[in-house]
Design a protein around this motif. Sequence first.
Motif, short mmCIF file in Angstrom:
data_model
loop_
_atom_site.label_atom_id
_atom_site.label_comp_id
_atom_site.label_asym_id
_atom_site.label_seq_id
_atom_site.Cartn_x
_atom_site.Cartn_y
_atom_site.Cartn_z
N GLY A 195 0.86 -1.14 -0.09
CA GLY A 195 -0.17 -0.05 0.08
C GLY A 195 1.05 1.21 -0.01
O GLY A 195 0.38 2.45 -0.05
N TYR A 196 2.01 1.10 -0.26
CA TYR A 196 2.82 2.36 -0.27
C TYR A 196 3.04 3.01 -1.82
O TYR A 196 3.16 2.15 -2.71
N SER A 197 2.97 4.28 -1.88
CA SER A 197 3.07 4.91 -3.30
C SER A 197 4.47 4.79 -3.76
O SER A 197 4.38 4.76 -5.18
N ASP A 198 5.54 4.82 -3.06
CA ASP A 198 6.75 4.79 -3.97
C ASP A 198 7.95 4.38 -2.95
O ASP A 198 7.85 4.16 -1.94
N PHE A 199 8.77 3.93 -3.70
CA PHE A 199 10.14 3.52 -2.93
C PHE A 199 10.94 4.73 -2.10
O PHE A 199 10.81 5.60 -2.40
N ARG A 200 11.38 4.20 -0.99
CA ARG A 200 12.00 5.07 -0.01
C ARG A 200 13.60 5.02 -0.44
O ARG A 200 14.08 3.85 -0.70
N GLY A 201 14.29 5.98 -0.16
CA GLY A 201 15.77 6.02 -0.33
C GLY A 201 16.44 5.21 -1.20
O GLY A 201 16.06 5.36 -2.51
N LYS A 202 17.25 4.29 -0.81
CA LYS A 202 17.70 3.57 -1.96
C LYS A 202 16.95 1.99 -2.11
O LYS A 202 17.76 1.19 -2.66
N GLN A 203 16.12 1.93 -1.81
CA GLN A 203 15.17 0.69 -1.75
C GLN A 203 15.24 0.25 -3.29
O GLN A 203 15.69 -0.98 -3.57
N LEU A 204 14.91 1.04 -4.04
CA LEU A 204 14.77 0.73 -5.34
C LEU A 204 16.05 0.21 -6.03
O LEU A 204 16.22 -1.06 -6.72
N GLU A 205 17.23 0.88 -5.93
CA GLU A 205 18.51 0.43 -6.33
C GLU A 205 18.68 -0.97 -5.83
O GLU A 205 19.27 -1.52 -6.52
N ALA A 206 18.81 -1.07 -4.71
CA ALA A 206 18.98 -2.24 -4.01
C ALA A 206 18.15 -3.18 -4.77
O ALA A 206 18.72 -4.61 -4.99
N ILE A 207 16.63 -3.31 -4.80
CA ILE A 207 16.04 -4.24 -5.21
C ILE A 207 16.46 -4.66 -6.82
O ILE A 207 16.37 -5.78 -7.19
N GLN A 208 16.64 -3.36 -7.56
CA GLN A 208 17.11 -3.78 -8.99
C GLN A 208 18.28 -4.53 -9.01
O GLN A 208 18.63 -5.31 -9.66
N ALA A 209 19.16 -4.06 -8.11
CA ALA A 209 20.62 -4.69 -8.05
C ALA A 209 20.50 -6.19 -7.96
O ALA A 209 21.11 -6.94 -8.79
N VAL A 210 19.58 -6.65 -6.89
CA VAL A 210 19.58 -7.95 -6.58
C VAL A 210 18.95 -8.82 -7.52
O VAL A 210 19.10 -9.98 -7.86
N LEU A 211 17.87 -8.11 -8.26
CA LEU A 211 17.16 -8.68 -9.06
C LEU A 211 17.83 -9.08 -10.33
O LEU A 211 17.67 -9.96 -11.09
N SER A 212 18.74 -8.24 -10.64
CA SER A 212 19.72 -8.52 -11.93
C SER A 212 20.88 -9.40 -11.62
O SER A 212 21.76 -9.56 -12.27
N GLY A 213 20.82 -9.87 -10.27
CA GLY A 213 21.87 -11.04 -10.04
C GLY A 213 23.22 -10.29 -9.44
O GLY A 213 24.00 -10.98 -8.97
N ARG A 214 23.13 -9.10 -8.98
CA ARG A 214 24.24 -8.47 -8.54
C ARG A 214 24.33 -8.60 -6.92
O ARG A 214 23.19 -8.29 -6.29
N ASP A 215 25.36 -8.71 -6.23
CA ASP A 215 25.49 -8.65 -4.77
C ASP A 215 25.22 -7.10 -4.58
O ASP A 215 25.67 -6.22 -5.16
N CYS A 216 24.90 -7.06 -3.03
CA CYS A 216 24.73 -5.63 -2.77
C CYS A 216 24.77 -5.40 -1.46
O CYS A 216 24.40 -6.55 -0.51
N PHE A 217 25.45 -4.49 -0.81
CA PHE A 217 25.80 -4.35 0.56
C PHE A 217 25.02 -2.85 0.72
O PHE A 217 25.08 -1.86 0.41
N CYS A 218 23.78 -3.09 1.60
CA CYS A 218 22.91 -1.58 1.79
C CYS A 218 22.81 -1.28 3.26
O CYS A 218 22.41 -1.98 4.19
#
Length: 756
Positions: free
Chosen positions: A33-56
């Motif tokens: 029910g949230y309208s948009d991502f906060r802070g770095k959420q989107l970047e982290a999500i897209q990174a891991v979905l593309s197979g990249r490791d991420c330290f957040c």
Amino acid sequence: MSKSPLPLQSVSGAEKQVIKKEALVKILRWHFGYSDFRGKQLEAIQAVLSGRDCFCLMPTGGGKSMCYQIPALAKQGIVLVVSPLIGEKFDGFYCNFLLVSALMENQVMALKEKGIAGEYLSSTQTVKAKNEIYENLSSGKPSLRLLYVTPELIATSGFMAKLIKIHDRGLLNLIAIDEVRSYMGFNSICECLLPEASKPSYRKLSSLRNRLPSIPVLALTATAVPKVQEDVIDSLCLRNPLVLKSSFNRPNIYYEVRYKDLLDDPYSDLCNYLKSYGNNCAIVYCLERTACDDLAVHLSKNGISCAGLNSKLRSSVLDNWISSKTQVVVATVAFGYLLLLAQLFKWSFYCRMGIDRKDVRVVCHFNIPKSMEGFYQESGRAGRDQLPSRSLLYYGVDDRKKMEFILSNAASKKSLPSSLEECSSKKSLADFRQMIEYCEESGCRRKKILESFGEEVPASLCAKSCDACKHPNIVSKYLEELTSATAFRHRNGSSRIYMSSASALNDEGQFSEFWNRDDEASGSEEDISDSDDPVEIVKSVSHSSKSSEWRINERMESLQRAEENYYGTKNSQDKKMSKADKNSISETLRESGKQRLLNAMKQNQHRFSNLQIDFVTSAETLENECHKKYEKSGKSFYLSQMASTVRWLSTATPDELTDRLGKTANISSEAVRPEANFSSPSSSSFNPVITQVDEQKVTGGSVKSSSPVSQDTLPPPILSFSEFVNRRKATDNQFSTSKRPSSDGVTRVMEKKTKF
Ligand SMILES: Nc1ncnc2c1ncn2[C@@H]1O[C@H](COP(=O)(O)OP(=O)(O)OP(=O)(O)O)[C@@H](O)[C@H]1O
Ligand SMILES: [Mg+2]
């Protein structure tokens, strides 16, 4: 209300493509029910979905969970969440099993309520429940999306084998390691200190990468200084990770410190403070179990619905709190004198337990935390809904000394090589130093917090949302008073390293956590020298000879001796002093008190210039008033009352001063009456009304206690260690001679209630 999952994107586990923001926002809206991502959420999500490791790195309440929850919903398959929050092994670190389990259930239930298939694996579950999860995992098309496990489970070969099978079937999407800071990369010293049993699981986390090389790893943490970041990346063998850092700033939290040594009664102060927040919810962190219990009782008596999370933690306490039935949770930061692990874990446990109650308006530390990191985590429990919230820390010089003593000793309890011991102790003390600076220096509190995490920020960032920026003059004044009160106490030798709380004996007749029988049984092996120098005492605790078995009585006696020596050899005059003398208010003390009041009057003479009063006589009158009231209860109360009077003078109107001087003068002229003690109702007439006026007006802070001083409201006397030991001996004798332990137990409790 459960929702069916949103149809998945046509992205298979093998495809490594960036999913567009719109598609991910759609999932976010649908499930959360949230309208948009906060802070770095989107970047982290897209990174891991593309197979990249991420330290957040995201601040507390920043929304780290979303970084693995959305990927779990965006792709077919399973996200494995490794979380220290759900580790049953934690009960080995004094953390409570039931509570842990309750939290885990709570988290998974929250997911299920949103229609997300989440489960956890823990030893608290029935075999049947576990089997159902395993069956689901091995079925052709598992419905499970998120599986929460402990690092310990990862360490088992059985679970790893299952995981590899899931992976081989192409069903494992992501490994998320939440709160990674909590169990990795403390630093090599602390790692050495982990109990043997925990080491394998701790190390096995890095084997996840070796065993499952193609699965992206997402490491999440709220607090990691640069050195730790490197440690985490190395330990987990992250490959070219996308490192995302958000600012640690929590702009919606107002930071404030209050000084116990300048308050009449910190308990009442806290009560008033919490009351001023109506029915909002709060967490109060205490250092010791007994303090937690005391505070819970005190708050409840004052009409604040309150639950103590102490030794007998119950999941119902937490349930009530989460479901808003309880306003305040007083969470003990149960600390063990003998265990470094307790230092490492307990302090931070409750704050890291992942309670997702967003509307915590106040987080109060009733004792100073041991590190900025812990403090940040704990205070960060406030305002997770981003609405204005407060962090209030009660700073006391005795608390500081106690913590310094503990930290100086902690490393020696683990029989480390001396170099490591020293290094570990130094590190803890350096970490603690940051907390002392936070409390004892006048600059912006927010800036201090952020700088401790390596963030350079301009002072303007705070925008007056800490007491030091909002009321710099008041804070400076308090700090000055604190310095003079502390120096005074130091000169007069009233500070006590071994001071225990008034509830040194708990209701079960055991020792307080400072002297926990279980800890004793666990076999610490040091002794105390006869040195009168606290530093020497601390050193001797660290380096004393080893004995095979811990003997509590011997230790008690040696500590008692040490305390006696400490006081006894300070100077020849002190040597002759009896205990009662030490607490008495000397003429020198009184003289300096008068001087203090005189200075305060002079400082505020612009307000009193129209009054026909002689400052010297007035200062004497006010001092007499304090002395009369507190001569029986002793020096510390007298000093605290003097400090209050000085503060009062800084805000009192001419009328108030005349009024008070008039009343006091009348009373002073009377012959000394027997009812001049504190139970006298008439004594209320000359009890000064002291308020933190400015603070109250502008910040909504509490009004200091102005109630009549009666026997009931007097703070309990603080026992010296020797008094504590003697009392304990008496109760032990009583216990051992009694044929009826149960009734003896009652006697003991009653004795405590009446004596303390
Ligand atoms: N994009 C968003 N918009 C609004 N609220 C969000 C968003 N993402 C997460 N939240 C909410 O913020 C709150 C905190 O989220 P979460 O528990 O994941 O924080 P966290 O970073 O894990 O904090 P902690 O370090 O304290 O565990 C939750 O209630 C969550 O639902
Ligand atoms: Mg979290």
